[in-house]
Scaffold this motif. Structure first.
Motif, mmCIF file in Angstrom:
data_model
loop_
_atom_site.group_PDB
_atom_site.id
_atom_site.type_symbol
_atom_site.label_atom_id
_atom_site.label_comp_id
_atom_site.label_asym_id
_atom_site.label_seq_id
_atom_site.Cartn_x
_atom_site.Cartn_y
_atom_site.Cartn_z
ATOM 1 N N GLU A 108 0.844 -1.365 -0.178
ATOM 2 C CA GLU A 108 0.014 -0.190 -0.109
ATOM 3 C C GLU A 108 0.760 1.262 0.118
ATOM 4 O OE1 GLU A 108 -2.498 -0.333 3.082
ATOM 5 O OE2 GLU A 108 -3.615 -2.155 2.500
ATOM 6 N N LYS A 109 1.879 1.202 0.811
ATOM 7 C CA LYS A 109 2.826 2.581 0.981
ATOM 8 C C LYS A 109 3.291 2.812 -0.404
ATOM 9 C CE LYS A 109 6.120 4.357 4.244
ATOM 10 N NZ LYS A 109 6.935 5.198 3.403
ATOM 11 N N ILE A 110 3.988 1.784 -0.983
ATOM 12 C CA ILE A 110 4.916 1.980 -2.393
ATOM 13 C C ILE A 110 3.686 2.420 -3.548
ATOM 14 C CG2 ILE A 110 5.867 0.626 -4.437
ATOM 15 C CD1 ILE A 110 7.676 1.213 -1.561
ATOM 16 N N LYS A 111 2.561 1.918 -3.450
ATOM 17 C CA LYS A 111 1.547 2.427 -4.570
ATOM 18 C C LYS A 111 1.032 3.845 -4.067
ATOM 19 C CE LYS A 111 -2.741 1.061 -6.456
ATOM 20 N NZ LYS A 111 -4.018 0.170 -6.112
ATOM 21 N N LYS A 112 1.030 4.175 -2.679
ATOM 22 C CA LYS A 112 0.578 5.414 -2.236
ATOM 23 C C LYS A 112 1.475 6.632 -2.802
ATOM 24 C CE LYS A 112 -1.047 8.077 1.777
ATOM 25 N NZ LYS A 112 -1.080 7.992 3.205
ATOM 26 N N ASP A 113 2.749 6.049 -2.163
ATOM 27 C CA ASP A 113 3.954 7.075 -2.364
ATOM 28 C C ASP A 113 4.305 7.293 -3.832
ATOM 29 O OD1 ASP A 113 3.732 7.583 0.397
ATOM 30 O OD2 ASP A 113 5.607 6.329 0.709
ATOM 31 N N TYR A 114 4.579 6.182 -4.807
ATOM 32 C CA TYR A 114 4.902 6.486 -5.880
ATOM 33 C C TYR A 114 4.214 6.174 -6.921
ATOM 34 C CZ TYR A 114 8.915 6.410 -2.577
ATOM 35 O OH TYR A 114 9.809 6.550 -1.564
ATOM 36 N N GLY A 115 3.130 5.558 -6.944
ATOM 37 C CA GLY A 115 2.158 5.028 -8.047
ATOM 38 C C GLY A 115 2.791 4.004 -8.846
ATOM 39 N N ILE A 116 3.609 3.027 -7.892
ATOM 40 C CA ILE A 116 4.321 2.081 -8.499
ATOM 41 C C ILE A 116 3.363 0.811 -7.768
ATOM 42 C CG2 ILE A 116 6.347 0.352 -8.792
ATOM 43 C CD1 ILE A 116 6.666 2.963 -10.129
ATOM 44 N N ILE A 117 2.812 -0.077 -8.952
ATOM 45 C CA ILE A 117 2.231 -1.210 -8.253
ATOM 46 C C ILE A 117 3.075 -2.350 -7.479
ATOM 47 C CG2 ILE A 117 0.745 -3.288 -8.752
ATOM 48 C CD1 ILE A 117 -0.437 -0.274 -9.019
ATOM 49 N N LEU A 118 3.090 -2.835 -6.501
ATOM 50 C CA LEU A 118 4.011 -3.737 -5.757
ATOM 51 C C LEU A 118 3.231 -4.961 -5.477
ATOM 52 C CD1 LEU A 118 6.654 -4.270 -4.362
ATOM 53 C CD2 LEU A 118 5.795 -3.719 -2.400
ATOM 54 N N LEU A 144 -2.616 -7.772 -11.743
ATOM 55 C CA LEU A 144 -1.477 -6.633 -11.928
ATOM 56 C C LEU A 144 -2.065 -5.735 -13.459
ATOM 57 C CD1 LEU A 144 1.184 -5.452 -11.761
ATOM 58 C CD2 LEU A 144 1.994 -7.264 -13.413
ATOM 59 N N GLU A 145 -2.647 -6.562 -14.302
ATOM 60 C CA GLU A 145 -3.248 -5.717 -15.427
ATOM 61 C C GLU A 145 -4.384 -4.615 -15.010
ATOM 62 O OE1 GLU A 145 -5.094 -6.704 -19.684
ATOM 63 O OE2 GLU A 145 -4.843 -8.219 -18.277
ATOM 64 N N TYR A 146 -5.223 -4.981 -14.170
ATOM 65 C CA TYR A 146 -6.353 -4.245 -13.601
ATOM 66 C C TYR A 146 -5.736 -2.948 -12.699
ATOM 67 C CZ TYR A 146 -10.292 -2.590 -10.667
ATOM 68 O OH TYR A 146 -11.252 -1.910 -10.204
ATOM 69 N N GLU A 147 -4.807 -3.340 -11.747
ATOM 70 C CA GLU A 147 -4.213 -2.246 -11.025
ATOM 71 C C GLU A 147 -3.526 -1.026 -11.988
ATOM 72 O OE1 GLU A 147 -2.650 -2.811 -7.120
ATOM 73 O OE2 GLU A 147 -3.053 -4.831 -7.397
ATOM 74 N N LEU A 148 -2.591 -1.719 -13.019
ATOM 75 C CA LEU A 148 -2.026 -0.610 -13.804
ATOM 76 C C LEU A 148 -2.919 0.177 -14.357
ATOM 77 C CD1 LEU A 148 0.873 -3.206 -15.223
ATOM 78 C CD2 LEU A 148 1.254 -1.269 -13.758
ATOM 79 N N LYS A 149 -4.056 -0.322 -15.129
ATOM 80 C CA LYS A 149 -5.030 0.307 -15.812
ATOM 81 C C LYS A 149 -5.520 1.403 -14.723
ATOM 82 C CE LYS A 149 -6.846 -2.966 -19.062
ATOM 83 N NZ LYS A 149 -7.690 -3.933 -19.586
ATOM 84 N N ASN A 150 -5.791 1.353 -13.538
ATOM 85 C CA ASN A 150 -6.406 2.158 -12.513
ATOM 86 C C ASN A 150 -5.434 2.977 -11.645
ATOM 87 O OD1 ASN A 150 -9.344 1.613 -12.915
ATOM 88 N ND2 ASN A 150 -8.465 -0.315 -12.980
ATOM 89 N N THR A 151 -3.987 3.029 -12.034
ATOM 90 C CA THR A 151 -3.155 3.505 -11.064
ATOM 91 C C THR A 151 -2.267 4.445 -12.218
ATOM 92 O OG1 THR A 151 -3.035 1.742 -9.735
ATOM 93 C CG2 THR A 151 -1.269 3.262 -9.623
ATOM 94 N N SER A 152 -1.871 5.545 -11.644
ATOM 95 C CA SER A 152 -0.739 6.596 -12.244
ATOM 96 C C SER A 152 0.318 6.792 -11.545
ATOM 97 C CB SER A 152 -1.694 8.090 -12.616
ATOM 98 O OG SER A 152 -2.608 7.675 -13.580
ATOM 99 N N LYS A 153 1.348 6.884 -12.090
ATOM 100 C CA LYS A 153 2.672 7.137 -11.402
ATOM 101 C C LYS A 153 2.489 8.685 -10.743
ATOM 102 C CE LYS A 153 5.884 5.613 -14.017
ATOM 103 N NZ LYS A 153 7.283 5.229 -14.407
ATOM 104 N N ILE A 154 3.171 8.564 -9.299
ATOM 105 C CA ILE A 154 3.251 10.092 -8.854
ATOM 106 C C ILE A 154 4.512 10.795 -9.354
ATOM 107 C CG2 ILE A 154 3.225 11.246 -6.495
ATOM 108 C CD1 ILE A 154 1.427 8.909 -5.701
ATOM 109 N N LYS A 155 4.570 11.625 -10.097
ATOM 110 C CA LYS A 155 5.847 12.101 -11.053
ATOM 111 C C LYS A 155 6.485 13.243 -10.149
ATOM 112 C CE LYS A 155 4.828 10.487 -15.487
ATOM 113 N NZ LYS A 155 5.089 10.549 -16.875
#
Length: 551
Positions: A108-118, A144-155
């Motif tokens: 959750e933390k990696i996804k929240k902080d960076y928009g990277i799916i772990l 993974l495919e589902y989460e990638l479609k619904n997640t954007s990287k925090i640039k």
């Protein structure tokens, strides 16, 4: 209890798919014994750029401190690869499954902080029993495919620059239990790894000889046996194997990560097997977290404690201690040493370890002198000196200088003759090119000494990459050895020293610039079966001619 034979061509079938996921990195975490296989597969697929390894110490594993360190490791990887990746898959081993390590907060933390799916993918036989590998992988890829479609990287996120070592180019060193199995290679010693079954794959990878000729087996611990620490049916399975193989003279029970973590009482199990089946049985207390140097040293000492007795000394006899294909390659590479010993009318009683047998172990205490090839053999040599009054000497067999120095040592000890280095070449001018050697501890020191004498090379840096380095630093023979603990430290040493010549296993070649001279010297304890067809030499005059081609 099902016991399976460890055979060649064991493969990890899921990794190829993982390494080919676009914009993804795989981090394999676990004891060092679980990681080397994946590195090999990544090299074969030309996908090493997509694989990182995260070796965990025993202390960090049982304390769950490795999860905190893993977060820093992941952030470091993200900082170096942010533009290239959208996801990271953590590839778990049996140890985390048994300890029920919880990675949900980290995900959750990696996804929240960076928009990277772990994502977490369990591997090994324990995970296999819950759901087939194919189904597990299919489920992960869908998620993974589902989460990638619904997640954007925090640039715009500022990425912390954690000071943590990354292991990416150099493989993890072969484990202690693979070192133990290497010592015991052969058809008259029954070797049984105590494991849920996954440890048979690394052993098959790490053994460069034909493992089909070695009686190497692995258990398949089930969940109940892991919880209770009791192995039902083990004696019956062993008895069946013995009935089919009349050459077996003793049994070696070898521990791995799972028995260590759950505290399984293997010593009592070994005693019970020995008493019930009336055959010698020795316990090798390896744990998967330590390196093969440790495993070989421990196994040799365990064999000595169990089987060695005082014998009458036999004139003109030696033992060779510390041979292992993981350091020295196939035994044929040492042919000049064996020819030298024979030419001096000396007899070799036992080579620790090549085609070892109970008889050879027992007869070894009749030797007049022990010749030590490596750090791995030093503990046994010291034990035999103390218990059986057999002196030992560390020998250098590298190039002309090494083999001639060994000849002089043997002549001086057995015949009181000293004709030191009559045939060595004399050079008027020193060669000031910078040479870096990366090898096992004694090998690095011995190559350095021989190159100085044979080729008048004055600037030589002898290195070993070893995580557990305190024991090595106490050895007088290694006082000029530079020990580096991490891949990052090694990169820094190379950058600082700027070598003109590098002598090492090809796994280190990606750390250097194309301009320098590279001399391959295989170290199977790192590269295992990757470069089996590569021709190289280190022993005697053949090695002198080999080095001369490059120098």
């Amino acid at each position: 209890m099902n016991i399976e034979r460890c055979l060649k061509n064991e493969k990890n079938k899921m990794l190829k798919t993982l390494l080919n996921i676009p914009e993804n990195i795989v981090i394999s975490i676990g004891p060092t014994g679980c990681l080397n296989v994946l590195y090999n597969e990544a090299i074969k697929e030309n996908k090493l750029g997509n694989l990182y390894t995260f070796p965990i110490s025993e202390i960090d594993m049982v304390s769950a401190n490795h999860i905190e360190k893993l977060e820093k490791y992941i952030v470091k990887i993200i900082s170096e690869n942010f533009e290239k990746i959208k996801s990271i898959i953590i590839y778990l081993t049996c140890a985390d499954l048994i300890l029920a390590s919880d990675f949900s907060f980290l995900m959750e933390k990696i996804k929240k902080d960076y928009g990277i799916i772990l994502k977490i993918l369990e591997r090994g036989p324990i995970a296999k029993r819950k759901i087939t590998p194919e189904k597990r992988l299919e489920k992960l890829l869908v998620e993974l495919e589902y989460e990638l479609k619904n997640t954007s990287k925090i640039k715009d996120k500022k990425i912390s620059d954690f000071k943590i070592e990354i292991q990416h180019i150099v493989p993890p060193i072969t484990s202690d239990y693979s070192g133990a199995c290497s010592v015991l290679y052969g058809e008259n010693i029954l070797k049984i790894l105590i494991s849920p079954n996954g440890c048979k794959t690394p052993v098959a990878y790490d053994e460069i000889r034909n493992i089909d000729y070695s009686l190497q087996y692995c258990t398949s611990l089930n969940e109940l046996e892991i919880v209770t620490g009791e192995i039902k049916g083990l004696k019956e399975s062993i008895k069946e194997i013995i009935n089919q193989n009349q050459k077996i003279k003793f049994i070696a029970i070898i521990s791995t990560v799972v028995p260590q973590i759950i505290g399984m009482d293997l010593e009592s199990i070994v005693e019970n097997i020995e008493e019930t089946l009336d055959i010698p049985c020795v316990f090798i207390n390896t744990n998967s977290f330590k390196n093969y140097y440790s495993g070989i040293s421990l196994t040799l000492k365990s064999l000595a404690n169990k089987f060695m007795l005082e014998n009458k000394k036999i004139k003109s006899t030696v033992n060779i201690i510390g041979y292992s294909p993981l350091t020295f390659g196939k035994i044929e590479k040492l042919e000049e040493l064996f020819s030298l010993i024979k030419s001096l009318d000396l007899n070799i009683l036992t080579v620790f370890s090549d085609n070892l047998s109970l008889e050879k172990i027992k007869n070894s205490t009749s030797a007049k002198l022990n010749l030590v090839l490596s750090y791995e053999g030093l503990a046994l040599a010291k034990y035999m000196e103390k218990e059986f009054s057999i002196p030992y000497v560390i020998i250098n067999v590298v190039s002309k200088y090494g083999i001639e120095n060994t000849e002089n040592i043997l002549k001086r000890f057995f015949y009181k003759i000293d004709n030191s280095f009559e045939k060595l070449e004399k050079r008027d001018k020193l060669d000031d090119r910078k040479v870096m050697i990366i090898a096992s501890p004694f090998m690095a020191i011995n190559i350095a000494a021989s190159l100085r004498k044979d080729f008048s090379l004055a600037n030589i840096l002898a290195l070993s990459l070893i995580k557990e380095s305190r024991k090595f630093k106490k050895i007088e023979y290694l006082k000029f050895l530079n020990i580096v603990n991490t891949e990052e430290d090694l990169k820094e040493k190379i950058k600082e020293y700027k070598p003109d010549i590098l002598i090492s296993d090809p796994v280190y070649k990606n750390l250097i610039n194309d301009g320098l001279t590279f001399i391959p010297l295989l170290h199977y304890g790192y590269s295992t079966r990757l470069y089996l067809e590569l021709d190289y030499e280190y022993c005697g005059k053949k090695a002198y001619e080999y080095f001369k081609q490059f120098i």
